[in-house]
Each structure stands twice: as structure tokens, then as C-alpha cells.
Design an enzyme around this catalytic site. Sequence first.
Site, PDB file in Angstrom:
ATOM      1  N   HIS A 191       0.848  -1.199   0.000  1.00 33.18           N
ATOM      2  CA  HIS A 191       0.000   0.000   0.000  1.00 33.18           C
ATOM      3  C   HIS A 191       0.884   1.251   0.000  1.00 33.18           C
ATOM      4  CE1 HIS A 191      -3.621   2.382   1.364  1.00 33.18           C
ATOM      5  NE2 HIS A 191      -2.644   3.188   1.761  1.00 33.18           N
ATOM      6  N   GLU A 192       1.892   1.258   0.882  1.00 36.29           N
ATOM      7  CA  GLU A 192       2.796   2.410   0.961  1.00 36.29           C
ATOM      8  C   GLU A 192       3.673   2.509  -0.286  1.00 36.29           C
ATOM      9  OE1 GLU A 192       2.070   4.591   3.103  1.00 36.29           O
ATOM     10  OE2 GLU A 192       0.774   3.263   4.255  1.00 36.29           O
ATOM     11  N   HIS A 196       1.987   4.342  -2.929  1.00 33.54           N
ATOM     12  CA  HIS A 196       2.086   5.799  -2.756  1.00 33.54           C
ATOM     13  C   HIS A 196       3.356   6.332  -3.431  1.00 33.54           C
ATOM     14  CE1 HIS A 196      -1.278   7.029  -0.298  1.00 33.54           C
ATOM     15  NE2 HIS A 196      -1.056   6.066   0.588  1.00 33.54           N
TER      16      HIS A 196
END
Length: 168
Positions: A132-133, A136
Site C-alpha cells: 500500500h505504501e 504511494h
Amino acid sequence: MNLEFVPETSPVLLQECKEFDFNNPPFDPKEFAQALHNKMVKSDGLGLSANQVGQPYRIFVMRTGDEPFAVFNAKVVDVSNNELSMKEGCLSFPLLYLNVKRPDSVRIRFQNESGETRTEKFIGMTARIALHEFDHMLGKVYTQKASQYETQRAIRKRTILKRKVKKI
């Protein structure tokens, strides 16, 4: 170092982040990693990336235990073929939860806050947080991984939740 979240409509969330240059750092990496970790914990998050607080660098922190775990300049080395779907949230999109399918394990090569290169394998929830990070860092947000229908439904639910919270 006081960090503030950018709005969910900020263009920095949709831009690919720059490598962090340890030879010519824009700020102290250890201090920034600690500040990012503190912001994540204070916000009750599991992970937080630099672009979520307006810094366009390939840096994120995540919970892996009690100690801050910082990841600079991550590169995905390998991912599992086995994928799991789970509800995800994001500190940049408060109260918005979506089903997202992700590999159940990942190997990532990165630098820690001291600039040392490491490779780690993450499994299960930790893999989900890391991916998820990592998204980003690529300028991608989890809303892009869900169907438009599901995202619109979740936005409506969030609007109702926000109204209820205001009444309280």
C-alpha cells in the site's frame, strides 16, 4: 518536525516520488523518519508515506512492532502469486474503506534511515501495508485498485459516517 496531512485531492498523492539522495539529503533522514512514525502512530495508522505529508520522496514508515521501521527508496524484488482481498483504509482518505486485492507476500530492497541497503520479505498484513505504501511512492492510491462502483458506494457510506460524527 511537525508534519501535516495534505488533502486527499492534493496532486502530490498522484505523482511518482523522487529517490531520496543520502549524499545530498533535503532533510535529516533519521529525524524525518521519526517524525513520520510519530505522525502515523498519533493518527492510529499502520503505515505512512512521505507524500501524504507533502514530501515527494520515496520514503515510508510502517508498523512492524514497537520500533519505527523506515523504508527509503524501495524497490519490489518479488511478489507472491497468491493474492488476498481485504478491506483497506488510508490516512489520506479518512473513513473510506475498500476491498483491495494484493499479493500475500513481497520482497523489497530498500535503504534504512542510515542509508544502509537491506532486503526484507514481508508476509500477510505487513506485506499489504508495505505494498500500500509502495503504491504511494508510484503516485497510486488504493482507490484506483477498487471498482468505480465500490468506490462510489464507500464514498456515500463515508459521507453518512461524517454526518453522524458531526452530530455527536
